[in-house]
Design a protein around this motif. Structure first.
Motif, mmCIF file in Angstrom:
data_model
loop_
_atom_site.group_PDB
_atom_site.id
_atom_site.type_symbol
_atom_site.label_atom_id
_atom_site.label_comp_id
_atom_site.label_asym_id
_atom_site.label_seq_id
_atom_site.Cartn_x
_atom_site.Cartn_y
_atom_site.Cartn_z
ATOM 1 N N GLU A 1 -9.130 11.503 40.364
ATOM 2 C CA GLU A 1 -7.814 11.128 40.884
ATOM 3 C C GLU A 1 -7.693 11.436 42.370
ATOM 4 O O GLU A 1 -7.238 10.604 43.156
ATOM 5 N N ARG A 2 -8.103 12.636 42.750
ATOM 6 C CA ARG A 2 -7.966 13.034 44.156
ATOM 7 C C ARG A 2 -8.911 12.252 45.058
ATOM 8 O O ARG A 2 -8.568 11.926 46.187
ATOM 9 N N MET A 3 -10.084 11.966 44.549
ATOM 10 C CA MET A 3 -11.040 11.191 45.341
ATOM 11 C C MET A 3 -10.471 9.800 45.631
ATOM 12 O O MET A 3 -10.481 9.331 46.774
ATOM 13 N N LYS A 4 -9.947 9.156 44.603
ATOM 14 C CA LYS A 4 -9.371 7.820 44.773
ATOM 15 C C LYS A 4 -8.163 7.868 45.708
ATOM 16 O O LYS A 4 -8.022 7.023 46.602
ATOM 17 N N GLU A 5 -7.309 8.874 45.519
ATOM 18 C CA GLU A 5 -6.127 9.034 46.361
ATOM 19 C C GLU A 5 -6.509 9.201 47.836
ATOM 20 O O GLU A 5 -5.958 8.542 48.714
ATOM 21 N N GLN A 6 -7.462 10.091 48.101
ATOM 22 C CA GLN A 6 -7.880 10.336 49.485
ATOM 23 C C GLN A 6 -8.574 9.114 50.083
ATOM 24 O O GLN A 6 -8.413 8.816 51.262
ATOM 25 N N ARG A 7 -9.324 8.401 49.271
ATOM 26 C CA ARG A 7 -9.989 7.179 49.750
ATOM 27 C C ARG A 7 -8.938 6.165 50.196
ATOM 28 O O ARG A 7 -9.061 5.548 51.254
ATOM 29 N N LYS A 8 -7.887 6.026 49.406
ATOM 30 C CA LYS A 8 -6.825 5.065 49.749
ATOM 31 C C LYS A 8 -6.040 5.518 50.974
ATOM 32 O O LYS A 8 -5.674 4.698 51.808
ATOM 33 N N ILE A 9 -5.802 6.829 51.095
ATOM 34 C CA ILE A 9 -5.112 7.349 52.276
ATOM 35 C C ILE A 9 -5.915 7.029 53.536
ATOM 36 O O ILE A 9 -5.358 6.687 54.574
ATOM 37 N N LYS A 10 -7.233 7.143 53.429
ATOM 38 C CA LYS A 10 -8.112 6.855 54.573
ATOM 39 C C LYS A 10 -8.338 5.348 54.760
ATOM 40 O O LYS A 10 -9.065 4.939 55.651
ATOM 41 N N LYS A 11 -7.724 4.550 53.864
ATOM 42 C CA LYS A 11 -7.835 3.091 53.912
ATOM 43 C C LYS A 11 -9.285 2.632 53.828
ATOM 44 O O LYS A 11 -9.722 1.750 54.565
ATOM 45 N N LEU A 12 -10.016 3.262 52.913
ATOM 46 C CA LEU A 12 -11.411 2.899 52.679
ATOM 47 C C LEU A 12 -11.525 2.157 51.355
ATOM 48 O O LEU A 12 -10.836 2.492 50.389
ATOM 49 N N THR A 13 -12.399 1.182 51.300
ATOM 50 C CA THR A 13 -12.728 0.541 50.040
ATOM 51 C C THR A 13 -13.814 1.371 49.365
ATOM 52 O O THR A 13 -14.435 2.235 49.997
ATOM 53 N N GLN A 14 -14.066 1.088 48.106
ATOM 54 C CA GLN A 14 -15.160 1.778 47.429
ATOM 55 C C GLN A 14 -16.475 1.476 48.135
ATOM 56 O O GLN A 14 -17.321 2.352 48.282
ATOM 57 N N THR A 15 -16.620 0.248 48.585
ATOM 58 C CA THR A 15 -17.848 -0.154 49.292
ATOM 59 C C THR A 15 -18.012 0.615 50.601
ATOM 60 O O THR A 15 -19.099 1.120 50.893
ATOM 61 N N SER A 16 -16.931 0.728 51.379
ATOM 62 C CA SER A 16 -17.051 1.433 52.667
ATOM 63 C C SER A 16 -17.306 2.928 52.460
ATOM 64 O O SER A 16 -18.072 3.531 53.210
#
Length: 122
Positions: A6-21
């Motif tokens: 959950e936190r990994m996905k949340e932080q990824r979205k906050i950083k505006k990163l895709t799973q690929t990036s």
């Protein structure tokens, strides 16, 4: 879902990163990132460390051991002694005699504060 996913996905979205990036930043694949985020795969500590660095957070935060996503602990501007030292502060602190008395330490602190106030070097 686990705290980590959950936190990994949340932080990824906050950083505006895709799973690929994110995958590119940690030298992995998009499917590996997706599997971690959906709890189908538990990353090694090394991988989690790379992910935490890419997301500008800590492994402890991703694992739910702390609630602060910040790399450095949050500190009030009240001179909290737990604030991390800058390289210059470390150099000064480590060059002081470890047997210095409390009174001498206070004098040194006052001297440094005075020098900083007047922007002079000691």
């Amino acid at each position: 879902m686990s705290v980590t996913s959950e936190r990994m996905k949340e932080q990824r979205k906050i950083k505006k990163l895709t799973q690929t990036s994110l995958a590119e930043l940690v030298n992995s694949s998009r499917s590996s990132i997706a599997q971690i985020e959906t709890d189908k795969y538990t990353p090694s500590y090394a991988m989690l460390s790379l992910i935490a660095d890419a997301l500008d957070t800590t492994v402890d935060y991703l694992q739910g051991k702390t609630d602060s996503p910040l790399k450095a602990p949050a500190v009030d501007n009240n001179g909290d002694e737990n604030e991390p030292l800058t390289p210059n502060q470390r150099h000064i602190a480590y060059s002081i005699d470890p047997d210095v008395s409390d009174e001498e330490r206070e004098d040194i602190i006052k001297m440094v504060q005075l020098a900083m106030k007047h922007r002079r070097r000691i």
